[in-house]
Design a protein around this motif. Structure first.
Motif, short mmCIF file in Angstrom:
data_model
loop_
_atom_site.label_atom_id
_atom_site.label_comp_id
_atom_site.label_asym_id
_atom_site.label_seq_id
_atom_site.Cartn_x
_atom_site.Cartn_y
_atom_site.Cartn_z
N ASP A 1 12.87 58.65 27.46
CA ASP A 1 11.63 57.88 27.30
C ASP A 1 11.39 57.44 25.87
OD1 ASP A 1 11.35 58.31 29.97
OD2 ASP A 1 9.66 59.69 29.82
N ASP A 2 11.49 58.36 24.92
CA ASP A 2 11.21 58.03 23.52
C ASP A 2 12.17 56.97 23.00
OD1 ASP A 2 9.11 59.78 23.45
OD2 ASP A 2 10.19 61.39 22.41
N GLY A 3 13.44 57.07 23.38
CA GLY A 3 14.42 56.09 22.94
C GLY A 3 14.10 54.70 23.45
N ILE A 4 13.66 54.60 24.70
CA ILE A 4 13.29 53.31 25.28
C ILE A 4 12.08 52.74 24.56
CG2 ILE A 4 12.38 52.19 27.35
CD1 ILE A 4 14.10 54.14 29.00
N ILE A 5 11.08 53.58 24.32
CA ILE A 5 9.86 53.13 23.65
C ILE A 5 10.17 52.63 22.24
CG2 ILE A 5 7.66 53.92 22.68
CD1 ILE A 5 7.46 55.79 25.13
N GLN A 6 10.97 53.38 21.50
CA GLN A 6 11.31 52.98 20.13
C GLN A 6 12.11 51.68 20.11
OE1 GLN A 6 13.23 56.33 18.27
NE2 GLN A 6 11.47 57.68 18.58
N ALA A 7 13.06 51.56 21.04
CA ALA A 7 13.86 50.34 21.11
C ALA A 7 13.01 49.14 21.51
CB ALA A 7 15.01 50.54 22.11
N ALA A 8 12.11 49.34 22.44
CA ALA A 8 11.23 48.26 22.90
C ALA A 8 10.31 47.82 21.77
CB ALA A 8 10.42 48.72 24.10
N TYR A 9 9.76 48.79 21.06
CA TYR A 9 8.85 48.48 19.96
C TYR A 9 9.56 47.62 18.92
CZ TYR A 9 4.75 49.39 17.04
OH TYR A 9 3.59 49.26 16.32
N SER A 10 10.78 48.01 18.58
CA SER A 10 11.58 47.29 17.59
C SER A 10 11.90 45.87 18.07
CB SER A 10 12.86 48.06 17.30
OG SER A 10 13.73 47.32 16.48
N GLU A 11 12.30 45.75 19.32
CA GLU A 11 12.69 44.45 19.88
C GLU A 11 11.48 43.50 19.97
OE1 GLU A 11 15.28 41.61 22.00
OE2 GLU A 11 15.61 43.27 20.62
N PHE A 12 10.37 43.99 20.49
CA PHE A 12 9.18 43.16 20.63
C PHE A 12 8.61 42.77 19.26
CE2 PHE A 12 8.66 45.19 24.96
CZ PHE A 12 8.89 44.02 25.67
N LEU A 13 8.66 43.68 18.32
CA LEU A 13 8.14 43.40 16.99
C LEU A 13 8.98 42.32 16.30
CD1 LEU A 13 5.83 44.44 15.19
CD2 LEU A 13 7.46 46.05 14.17
N ALA A 14 10.28 42.35 16.53
CA ALA A 14 11.18 41.39 15.89
C ALA A 14 11.14 40.01 16.56
CB ALA A 14 12.61 41.93 15.91
N TYR A 15 11.04 39.99 17.90
CA TYR A 15 11.23 38.73 18.62
C TYR A 15 10.01 38.26 19.43
CZ TYR A 15 16.06 39.72 17.43
OH TYR A 15 17.21 40.00 16.74
N GLY A 16 9.01 39.10 19.56
CA GLY A 16 7.87 38.73 20.38
C GLY A 16 8.15 38.96 21.85
N PHE A 17 7.09 38.93 22.66
CA PHE A 17 7.24 39.23 24.08
C PHE A 17 8.19 38.26 24.78
CE2 PHE A 17 5.94 38.29 28.45
CZ PHE A 17 6.21 39.51 29.04
N GLN A 18 8.00 36.98 24.55
CA GLN A 18 8.75 35.99 25.33
C GLN A 18 10.25 36.01 25.03
OE1 GLN A 18 6.28 32.55 24.22
NE2 GLN A 18 5.61 32.41 26.34
#
Length: 202
Positions: A9-26
């Motif tokens: 769970d933590d790994g998914i959350i951290q990866a998602a946070y990084s990806e969304f922060l860098a590229y935005g939701f869309q």
């Protein structure tokens, strides 16, 4: 059904946070999030219905934090209603602005996700509802104090511009001190406008 592996769970959350922060939701990719987290996309879908659900989950704590921080501001506006004086109104506005300073200094990345990276997500709808609600409350506030309503369309534009300033500051990735100095200058400018509005309604 097999028990879910909560160690992922933590790994998914951290990866998602990084990806969304860098590229935005869309533009963010669930495939890339899975790669960063070292899991399959199936592992993400067992936890979240879709990309939007994953994005929204990252902001739940932040939305609760915002509610807590802004709760005392309602008391300031009630005091301003009772005083019906421009200085009381500006004190309430300034108290609210201090919360934005706190959000920028203590929750900058969450602010960026919510205000700048949520386009196309359900969180964008939440943001627009907050903006609309704030505009309606502002019109009601001035109407209550002065017995006549300000131009509601102008109020919506003013409130929207303040959110836009906030978004621009976050998008430009300024160093914290420079960002806060810039925000203070913008707020000094808008405060002069609020004072002028009070003068025209008196």
């Amino acid at each position: 059904m097999a028990n879910r592996d909560h160690s992922l769970d933590d790994g998914i959350i951290q990866a998602a946070y990084s990806e969304f922060l860098a590229y935005g939701f869309q533009k963010a990719s669930l495939h890339k999030i899975a790669e960063k987290a070292g899991v399959t996309t199936g592992a993400i879908y067992t936890r979240y219905k879709n990309k939007d659900a994953l994005f929204a989950s990252l902001l739940q704590d932040f939305l609760e934090t915002m509610q807590v921080l802004f709760a005392p501001i309602a008391e300031e506006y009630e005091k301003a209603k009772c005083s019906a004086q421009p200085d009381g109104i500006l004190r309430a506005i300034n108290a609210e602005e201090q919360v934005y300073f706190q959000l920028l200094t203590e929750h900058c990345n969450d602010c960026t996700l919510f205000f700048c990276r949520s386009d196309g997500s359900s969180m964008e709808t939440v943001l627009h509802k907050l903006m609309d609600q704030k505009a309606e409350q502002t019109v009601e506030f001035f109407s209550h104090i002065y017995g006549k309503a300000p131009n509601a369309d102008a109020i919506r534009l003013l409130m929207g511009s303040q959110f836009w300033y906030f978004r621009q500051l976050l998008d430009q990735h300024m160093e914290e001190g420079r960002m806060l100095t810039c925000l203070q200058a913008v707020l000094d400018f808008t405060n002069a406008g609020w004072r002028q509005l009070c003068d025209t309604l008196q």
